[in-house]
Design a protein around this motif. Structure first.
Motif, PDB file in Angstrom:
ATOM      1  N   SER A 197       0.830  -1.212   0.000  1.00 22.83           N
ATOM      2  CA  SER A 197       0.000   0.000   0.000  1.00 22.83           C
ATOM      3  C   SER A 197       0.860   1.257   0.000  1.00 22.83           C
ATOM      4  O   SER A 197       0.565   2.233  -0.696  1.00 22.83           O
ATOM      5  N   TRP A 200       2.267   1.835  -3.543  1.00 22.13           N
ATOM      6  CA  TRP A 200       1.256   2.336  -4.469  1.00 22.13           C
ATOM      7  C   TRP A 200       0.923   3.790  -4.181  1.00 22.13           C
ATOM      8  O   TRP A 200       0.797   4.605  -5.110  1.00 22.13           O
ATOM      9  N   THR A 201       0.792   4.134  -2.920  1.00 25.07           N
ATOM     10  CA  THR A 201       0.486   5.522  -2.566  1.00 25.07           C
ATOM     11  C   THR A 201       1.590   6.460  -3.020  1.00 25.07           C
ATOM     12  O   THR A 201       1.329   7.515  -3.611  1.00 25.07           O
ATOM     13  N   PHE A 203       3.687   5.990  -5.391  1.00 26.12           N
ATOM     14  CA  PHE A 203       3.757   6.025  -6.855  1.00 26.12           C
ATOM     15  C   PHE A 203       2.724   6.995  -7.433  1.00 26.12           C
ATOM     16  O   PHE A 203       3.089   7.890  -8.217  1.00 26.12           O
ATOM     17  N   TYR A 204       1.461   6.837  -7.052  1.00 26.76           N
ATOM     18  CA  TYR A 204       0.472   7.699  -7.700  1.00 26.76           C
ATOM     19  C   TYR A 204       0.529   9.126  -7.183  1.00 26.76           C
ATOM     20  O   TYR A 204       0.209  10.072  -7.920  1.00 26.76           O
TER      21      TYR A 204
END
Length: 404
Positions: A197, A200-201, A203-204
């Motif tokens: 998680s 992903w956080t 990255f975006y």
């Protein structure tokens, strides 16, 4: 200064300093690779290097010099007075290998470094050539070691278990017999600590920061570089003024404002504040590149009936792709590595960025190998991205210069 431009004196000084540098590097490498105690002997390595440097003025066969220095170094090492000293329990084979490595990497480069020197006085160019070669080699070794040693320690520690770290915290060798058990810390990070998680956080959030930064910095940089308006010069000079104020000074006002507006502990708040730190540097980089593009090409587009926005979209941006790639990568790295704002504004583990997640591992309740594994996870993607794209960015810059 002329007194220093003496072949034997310069050779002795450079040889001693180079040999001591190599002794340190060899001792560190042997310690990390074997888990045993190695350390350099300052006076012996300095003396052997000075003598080797003097000999290179008269005899420049590198193979013979390496062999002779290896025999002397190994012999002194066996007597307990070599360039590399060892602790108790270290085998004679490891001691011989360390001193032989010292001889190889001390003597062979000295032949190259000192090849411009001759016995007796030397002119300015010969002296400077030898000094520059020494400083270049020393710089490569120093900065490579400064980067690789912490990274190596970080990776090796992440592959240990708690028992290994307690038994010998300075043992950075790998036990390959454990197989996939070496990656236990990484499996636990993704399974128990939610690092998927966090990745992903980060990255975006970084991607959104790049898009928002470019959306504001492209028209702003173009306006500063091409348009004429009142205050243009002052605005262009003041772009980077925000970096004169340390972020820690702005931390409290940002925290108060975000708390009052309900943006604290939200991804939206992070996405809003990150571009504030990246837009100024993107403006500065892009406006310099836009100024370097030929204005005649844009004027031809205007004469062909294009409006200003069409000129930017169809002419300026294609020519500026190398600069856009560089700025995007730089902004992405800033957003990926940002810690202070994420640490200050995010409290919910479900919303942590990667740096905030790594910081949460810095606790007495979390084993050290998990913290090191988290640091590796945070470092590897951005390092791979930079190393992978740097080559293409260089090609793009070359192509853009030819096109312009």
């Amino acid at each position: 200064m002329r007194a220093l431009r003496n072949g034997p004196l310069t050779a002795a000084v450079i040889g001693g300093l180079w040999a001591f540098t190599i002794a340190i590097i060899v001792a560190v490498v042997m310690s990390f690779s074997t888990g045993e105690a190695f350390r350099p002997f300052f006076w012996v390595s300095l003396g052997l290097g000075a003598v080797t440097g003097l000999i290179t003025l008269y005899y420049r066969d590198a193979r013979v010099l390496v062999a002779a220095l290896a025999v002397i170094s190994v012999g002194l090492g066996a007597a307990g007075a070599g360039a590399i000293l060892v602790g108790e329990g270290v085998s004679l084979t490891a001691l011989a290998l360390a001193n032989a490595g010292f001889a190889l990497f001390a003597a062979w480069p000295l032949v190259v470094i000192l090849r411009s020197l001759v016995p007796g006085p030397v002119d300015k160019h010969q002296w400077e050539e030898a000094v520059i070669r020494f400083l270049t080699g020393f710089g490569y070794i120093f900065f490579t070691t400064a980067v690789l040693v912490p990274f190596y320690v970080m990776i090796m520690t992440s592959l240990k278990n708690q028992q290994d770290l307690l038994q010998n915290p300075l043992d950075f060798t790998i036990d390959f017999s454990k197989g996939w058990g070496l990656l236990r810390s990484y499996f636990e990070l993704f399974g128990d600590f939610g690092f998927g998680s966090y990745l992903w956080t980060s990255f975006y959030v970084s991607v959104l920061t790049v898009f928002i930064t470019l959306a504001f910095s492209i028209p702003g940089a173009y306006a500063v570089a091409r348009l004429r308006f009142k205050g243009r010069a002052a605005f262009g000079r003041s772009i980077l003024l925000i970096y004169m104020v340390p972020m820690i000074v702005l931390a409290l006002p940002i925290y108060i404002v975000f708390s009052m507006t309900g943006l604290r502990n939200t991804i939206i708040g992070i996405v809003m504040i990150y571009p504030v730190t990246t837009i100024p540097v993107a403006l500065y980089m892009l406006q310099g590149y836009f100024r370097g593009l030929p204005a005649e090409v844009e004027e031809a587009g205007l004469m062909d009936g294009l409006n200003r926005l069409q000129v930017i979209w169809k002419i300026t941006l294609p020519l500026a792709l190398p600069a856009l790639a560089s700025v995007s990568l730089y902004v992405f790295m800033i957003a990926w590595n940002e810690f202070l704002l994420a640490f200050m504004l995010l409290d919910d583990p479900a919303k942590f960025t990667l740096t905030r997640g790594v910081a949460s591992l810095n606790s007495s309740e979390v084993p050290r190998q998990h913290l090191m594994a988290g640091a590796v996870i945070a470092t590897i993607p951005i390092m791979a991205l930079f190393l992978g794209l740097e080559r293409f960015m260089t090609k793009g810059l070359t192509a853009g210069s030819v096109k312009g």
